[in-house]
Design an enzyme around this catalytic site. Structure first.
Site, PDB file in Angstrom:
ATOM      1  N   ARG A 234      66.796   0.880  29.296  1.00 48.88           N
ATOM      2  CA  ARG A 234      65.535   1.391  28.789  1.00 48.88           C
ATOM      3  C   ARG A 234      65.037   0.570  27.607  1.00 48.88           C
ATOM      4  O   ARG A 234      63.835   0.344  27.440  1.00 48.88           O
ATOM      5  CB  ARG A 234      65.681   2.861  28.393  1.00 48.88           C
ATOM      6  CG  ARG A 234      64.364   3.493  27.975  1.00 48.88           C
ATOM      7  CD  ARG A 234      64.478   4.975  27.699  1.00 48.88           C
ATOM      8  NE  ARG A 234      64.531   5.730  28.948  1.00 48.88           N
ATOM      9  CZ  ARG A 234      65.550   6.475  29.315  1.00 48.88           C
ATOM     10  NH1 ARG A 234      66.614   6.572  28.546  1.00 48.88           N
ATOM     11  NH2 ARG A 234      65.529   7.129  30.459  1.00 48.88           N
ATOM     12  N   ALA A 235      65.957   0.091  26.765  1.00 49.99           N
ATOM     13  CA  ALA A 235      65.554  -0.697  25.604  1.00 49.99           C
ATOM     14  C   ALA A 235      64.838  -1.978  26.030  1.00 49.99           C
ATOM     15  O   ALA A 235      63.836  -2.366  25.421  1.00 49.99           O
ATOM     16  CB  ALA A 235      66.778  -1.028  24.745  1.00 49.99           C
TER      17      ALA A 235
END
Length: 679
Positions: free
Chosen positions: A275-276
């Protein structure tokens, strides 16, 4: 309607303003979590953002704000025909901390659904916030199940409401903004990760900046309309820039070199999952559009990392959020080069250049960026003589604080019985979520239907009610609410012996490590914690009951030792704290954790005083556990005797570990149980 404070009049807080503006340009960035102390313009900036957002075209009469050109095909108020609608300002919807699940997602009338076969749905705050801003102040104090629902809706862009097989779905696309004061408790790491960006805000220590903040605030309070008019040109310019950046965003190119830098940065800081990387890519692209460029540069990647990674690199709850900027620069330099440089990059100092929002101009100096670098390592402390080994003997006076030993996973200590406190993960309780254990008549609105019990209640009356078809005739009196059992959070009050008998360096390090481990366990189980220490002549409330486990860990780290052992003072202070907390929050049950070797010295007859103080807790039924810190070949068993007077359990430091030989989870004995040692 009152005039909101202008967004461009906020002094400083550049990172906060930039993060909000990036989400206004591209809501897909994933929202903003604003962390900071009280009184730092967090709420002011969020509420002011709504005036900058473009107006929203909606279908007339639709409670879910469907777009006229592309209405939601499954909208509960639909179907809608495409055509012209009406325009209204974008909404900022605030979610109160004490909101119920039905208030957030909406409520479905189960009685009408069963009896009439219709879906009567009352929209919640998620529907109100569709195509607007959903603002959650003090998001860290929101119940976990509400945070889960909130973040799931933000990630999927829709909200589902289900009650016993009857479901309603509606669009829920909004800009999610949460604010929190870390002193009042942290969010779980997996929930932190669901916020796209995070910023740390703090009040400036520069007198000129503080003067300008006060001057503007007083001017606004005296005449909000006139103050807003002074900033109208700046507001209009910023509003136009948001519209221009939105139009440019689809044309921005994320090159391979920038993408490699993003991936390398996320790998270098060991963030979990992907997700980062995705959030950084979206943020860097939006930064380029905000600067008026169509190519992502290394400076965009760097700024995106500072906004998207600090809250994702925490390895445990006691790590401070932040990034090592030197390491970040080294990573970007190592993986830089390639296709980052555009051929026709506009002047970075021009109207579209730079990644920062417009500055306040000559009226007020600007705050610098918030320093989120990691704190430097503490220097080694001078060695202290061991108890009884030369130098100053233990107990003769105050000694400097020692570091805690490495924390470990502890056995679960729980309060016996069945509570009704705030949702958590420690003791058994009646909750809105959990396994179904029975049914009852609903008190107020029905939220969790027990279908079998409802049918059983309605079945005997079908002939009398004139049932003629296949359908079941159900009336209000037949409905049954499901009762559920889950887990609650407790108030874990630590009473730590910091006297001279505990002051041997190795022993105190182990004791602090054990308390730190229990604090970590309390964080994971969503407890409130408090910390009382006793030494010398008195006891001190080092930390009043709070949801901030981090604050308790900081107090523990600086805890000095030495002096006599006023055990009774520590227990009496705990009794006073618990008495007050029972009045403030009667549903939250306490768990008293006394960390001591059981010795009592100082004053007349200290042992008898300690015994009487312990019996006060036993008489009130306070669940308790004594962590026995006695060491050496000869043991007096004083901590075990103290546990007996408290009506609780005694456990040694070694037995506290979850991986010890006695690996069974044991409930803490209540006041009626005799004390026992975990074996």
């Amino acid at each position: 309607m009152s005039t909101p404070y202008p967004f461009t009049a906020v002094v400083g807080q550049d990172d906060l303003r930039l993060a909000l503006l990036l989400n206004a340009v591209a809501p897909a960035v994933g929202g903003v979590l604003v962390r900071g102390e009280k009184g730092t313009a967090k709420s002011t900036a969020v509420r002011a953002l709504s005036a900058l957002l473009p107006e929203v075209d909606v279908v007339l009469g639709c409670r879910f704000s469907c777009a006229p050109g592309a209405p939601d095909p499954v909208c509960p108020d639909g179907p809608h025909e495409t055509g012209p609608g009406s325009s209204r300002p974008a909404r900022v919807v605030e979610l109160p901390v004490g909101a119920s699940e039905d208030r957030l997602v909406g409520a479905l009338d189960i009685e009408r659904a069963l009896a009439e076969g219709v879906k009567a749905f009352e929209p919640g705050l998620l529907a109100d916030a569709n195509r607007g801003v959903l603002y959650v102040d003090e998001v860290n104090l929101l119940h976990d199940h509400l945070v889960d629902l909130l973040l799931d809706a933000a990630a999927m862009g829709s909200s589902y409401v289900e009650r016993e097989g009857v479901s309603v779905r509606h669009a829920a696309r909004f800009l999610l903004v949460g604010t929190m004061n870390p002193e009042e408790g942290e969010l779980r790491p997996q929930l932190l990760d669901r916020f796209g960006l995070t910023v740390e805000v703090a009040a400036s220590r520069e007198p000129d900046l503080r003067v300008e903040v006060v001057r503007r605030r007083l001017a606004y309070d005296d005449d909000p309309a006139a103050f807003a008019a002074r900033w109208a040109d700046e507001e209009n310019a910023l509003r136009a820039r948001i519209v221009a950046a939105r139009a440019l965003l689809p044309e921005v190119r994320l090159g391979d070199a920038a993408l490699r830098q993003i991936a390398a940065t996320c790998a270098a800081f060991e963030v979990d999952g992907m997700r980062a990387d995705i959030v950084m890519a979206r943020t860097a692209t939006t930064l380029a559009a905000w600067a008026g460029r169509t190519v992502v540069l290394a400076e965009d990647v760097r700024q995106a990392a500072l906004l998207a990674l600090p809250h994702r690199r925490r390895r445990n709850p006691f790590d401070a959020p932040g990034l090592d900027e030197e390491k970040l620069d080294d990573t970007l330099e190592e993986f830089g080069g390639g296709d980052d440089t555009p051929e026709d990059d506009p002047d970075p100092d021009g109207p579209g250049g730079g990644g920062r929002p417009p500055q306040d101009g000559p009226e007020g100096p600007q705050d610098g960026p918030v320093d989120t670098a990691e704190a430097p390592e503490r220097p080694e402390e001078p060695a202290q003589p061991e108890e009884g080994q030369g130098g100053r003997p233990a107990g003769s006076g105050e000694q400097s604080a020692v570091r805690a030993a490495e924390p470990f996973r502890t056995k679960m200590l729980s309060v016996p019985g069945l509570g009704e406190g705030a949702a958590g993960r420690r003791s058994r309780a009646r909750t809105d979520h959990g396994r179904t254990t029975g049914s009852r008549r609903p008190r107020g609105a029905l939220t969790k239907l027990h279908l079998a019990a409802t049918v059983q209640a309605a079945a005997p009356h079908q002939r009398a009610r004139g049932r003629s078809g296949r359908g079941l005739v159900v009336r209000r009196d037949d409905l049954r609410q499901a009762t559920r059992e889950g887990r609650e959070g407790n108030l874990v009050l630590f009473v730590v012996d910091a006297s001279g008998s505990m002051a041997a360096r190795q022993r105190m390090s182990a004791v602090k490590g054990a308390v730190l481990s229990l604090l970590l366990d309390a964080y994971q189980r969503r407890d409130k914690v408090g910390l009382i220490t006793f030494r010398g002549k008195d006891a001190t409330v080092a930390l009043p009951p709070t949801s901030s486990v981090d604050a308790a860990a900081v107090r523990l780290e600086t805890l000095p030792t030495g002096g006599r052992t006023p055990l009774s003072a520590g227990l009496l202070k705990a009794h006073d704290v618990l008495r007050v907390e029972r009045m403030r929050d009667p549903a939250r049950r306490p768990l008293l954790v006394v960390v001591t070797d059981g010795r009592a010295t100082g004053g007349p007859d200290p042992v008898a005083l300690g015994t009487r103080a312990a019996r006060l807790h036993a008489a009130e039924g306070t669940a308790s556990v004594v962590v026995d810190c006695e060491s050496g070949p000869v043991r007096l068993g004083l901590a075990g005797a103290l546990a007996g007077e408290l009506g609780g359990t005694a456990v040694t430091l070694d037995e506290l570990r979850a991986d010890s030989i006695a690996g069974l989870v044991r409930d803490v004995q209540g006041a009626s149980g005799a004390h026992r040692r975990v074996a």
